[in-house]
Scaffold this active site. Sequence first.
Site, PDB file in Angstrom:
ATOM      1  N   HIS A  12      62.210  67.713 107.487  1.00  0.00           N
ATOM      2  CA  HIS A  12      61.296  66.591 107.237  1.00  0.00           C
ATOM      3  C   HIS A  12      59.854  67.075 107.021  1.00  0.00           C
ATOM      4  O   HIS A  12      58.900  66.395 107.411  1.00  0.00           O
ATOM      5  CB  HIS A  12      61.410  65.532 108.345  1.00  0.00           C
ATOM      6  CG  HIS A  12      61.066  66.011 109.735  1.00  0.00           C
ATOM      7  ND1 HIS A  12      61.743  65.586 110.853  1.00  0.00           N
ATOM      8  CD2 HIS A  12      60.096  66.847 110.191  1.00  0.00           C
ATOM      9  CE1 HIS A  12      61.199  66.148 111.934  1.00  0.00           C
ATOM     10  NE2 HIS A  12      60.194  66.907 111.549  1.00  0.00           N
ATOM     11  N   HIS A  59      55.491  62.832 115.634  1.00  0.00           N
ATOM     12  CA  HIS A  59      54.454  63.871 115.624  1.00  0.00           C
ATOM     13  C   HIS A  59      53.114  63.262 116.033  1.00  0.00           C
ATOM     14  O   HIS A  59      52.165  63.255 115.255  1.00  0.00           O
ATOM     15  CB  HIS A  59      54.353  64.517 114.235  1.00  0.00           C
ATOM     16  CG  HIS A  59      55.654  65.072 113.741  1.00  0.00           C
ATOM     17  ND1 HIS A  59      56.665  64.281 113.249  1.00  0.00           N
ATOM     18  CD2 HIS A  59      56.115  66.343 113.675  1.00  0.00           C
ATOM     19  CE1 HIS A  59      57.689  65.038 112.898  1.00  0.00           C
ATOM     20  NE2 HIS A  59      57.377  66.295 113.147  1.00  0.00           N
ATOM     21  N   HIS A 194      60.766  77.472 111.651  1.00  0.00           N
ATOM     22  CA  HIS A 194      59.339  77.483 111.303  1.00  0.00           C
ATOM     23  C   HIS A 194      58.478  77.533 112.551  1.00  0.00           C
ATOM     24  O   HIS A 194      58.890  77.076 113.618  1.00  0.00           O
ATOM     25  CB  HIS A 194      58.950  76.281 110.426  1.00  0.00           C
ATOM     26  CG  HIS A 194      59.031  74.927 111.055  1.00  0.00           C
ATOM     27  ND1 HIS A 194      60.190  74.371 111.529  1.00  0.00           N
ATOM     28  CD2 HIS A 194      58.075  73.983 111.275  1.00  0.00           C
ATOM     29  CE1 HIS A 194      59.965  73.149 111.994  1.00  0.00           C
ATOM     30  NE2 HIS A 194      58.674  72.892 111.861  1.00  0.00           N
ATOM     31  N   GLU A 241      63.224  71.738 116.637  1.00  0.00           N
ATOM     32  CA  GLU A 241      63.618  70.445 116.030  1.00  0.00           C
ATOM     33  C   GLU A 241      65.082  70.457 115.577  1.00  0.00           C
ATOM     34  O   GLU A 241      65.708  69.408 115.459  1.00  0.00           O
ATOM     35  CB  GLU A 241      62.738  70.142 114.811  1.00  0.00           C
ATOM     36  CG  GLU A 241      61.306  69.783 115.155  1.00  0.00           C
ATOM     37  CD  GLU A 241      60.458  69.505 113.912  1.00  0.00           C
ATOM     38  OE1 GLU A 241      59.351  69.001 114.069  1.00  0.00           O
ATOM     39  OE2 GLU A 241      60.903  69.827 112.777  1.00  0.00           O
TER      40      GLU A 241
HETATM   41 FE   LIG Z   1      58.579  67.907 112.561  1.00  0.00          FE
END
Ligand SMILES: [Fe+2]
Length: 320
Positions: A12, A59, A194, A241
């Site tokens: 996302h 977030h 990431h 995530e």
């Molecule tokens: Fe995220």
Amino acid sequence: MAKIIAGVGSSHVPAIGAALDNGKTEEPYWKRVFSGFDKSKEWMAKIKPDVAIVVYNDHASAFSVDVIPTFALGCAAQFPPSDEGWGPRPVPVVKGHPALAAHIAQSVILDEFDLTIVNKMEVDHGLTVPLNLLFGQPKDEWPCPVIPLAVNVVMYPPPTGHRCYMLGKAIRKAVESYPEDLNVVIFGTGGLSHQISGPRAGLINSKWDTAFLDNLSKDPKKLTRIPHVEYMREAGAEGIEMMLWLIMRGALDDRVVEIYRFYIVPASNTAVGHIILENRLHSAKRWRKRNGLPKGQRPMPVKKRRAAAALRPVLRRGAR
Ligand SMILES: [Fe+2]
């Protein structure tokens, strides 16, 4: 009876949303990312789900460090977009399915998963970017109602992978006890590897990502044993995530049909991953319908089907 027919895993990445919103999808850098979702959009247009359950993490758009629920289920009639950074994305308001959401809340909580019921919530790129990647960019409204499930992976301790997987199973049980005939698709979003900040910023681990996707498809229970520290060490601080995909996977059959997979690095500073998994019964039903075959006819295994499809043009040429 409602049923979960398929699961979608998708990154996302916020920059994907920004590329869409700023008309950059045809630029070579972004085209290579968006073209990986062309088949997915076709697939989604064919299966036309009645409802989507989207598992994502917020977030700091709906929740701040003041309140961070572990599992927050959106039970509202609608969820306005909002976002960190440049504010809300120009996407339609996400319409919910309060009746099914309330039913899921009741079933799952009585099954001893302590969800937080959220009757007012904004949704950010964690939810809207995967919707865009699978449904395109509608002007006025999304093609189906969406039930958001926001999961904490930003403040320690997040739930374990095993807890996520088992919650997926409880969601499936809840959906299957809902009396209306609804075809439901469940999304797991986030990742893949990431890390945004610190000395390892920019970390991408393609080998680990690929093994994750392989196991997600074939041996998801193996993934439920991965501890938090391994996600962070191997996939980067934000790579955790990926655990959200286990809720999606838990809601599917033990054995699934992998319909499609896409992986590309990088987009922004993130590995982009995507997978579509169908429950076997639904996959077989679609295959029979497509080929005009009677009920009960078993489909060829996917590998054989692909080999037969590859041979078709050669045979056609030979017949001429
Ligand atoms: Fe995220």
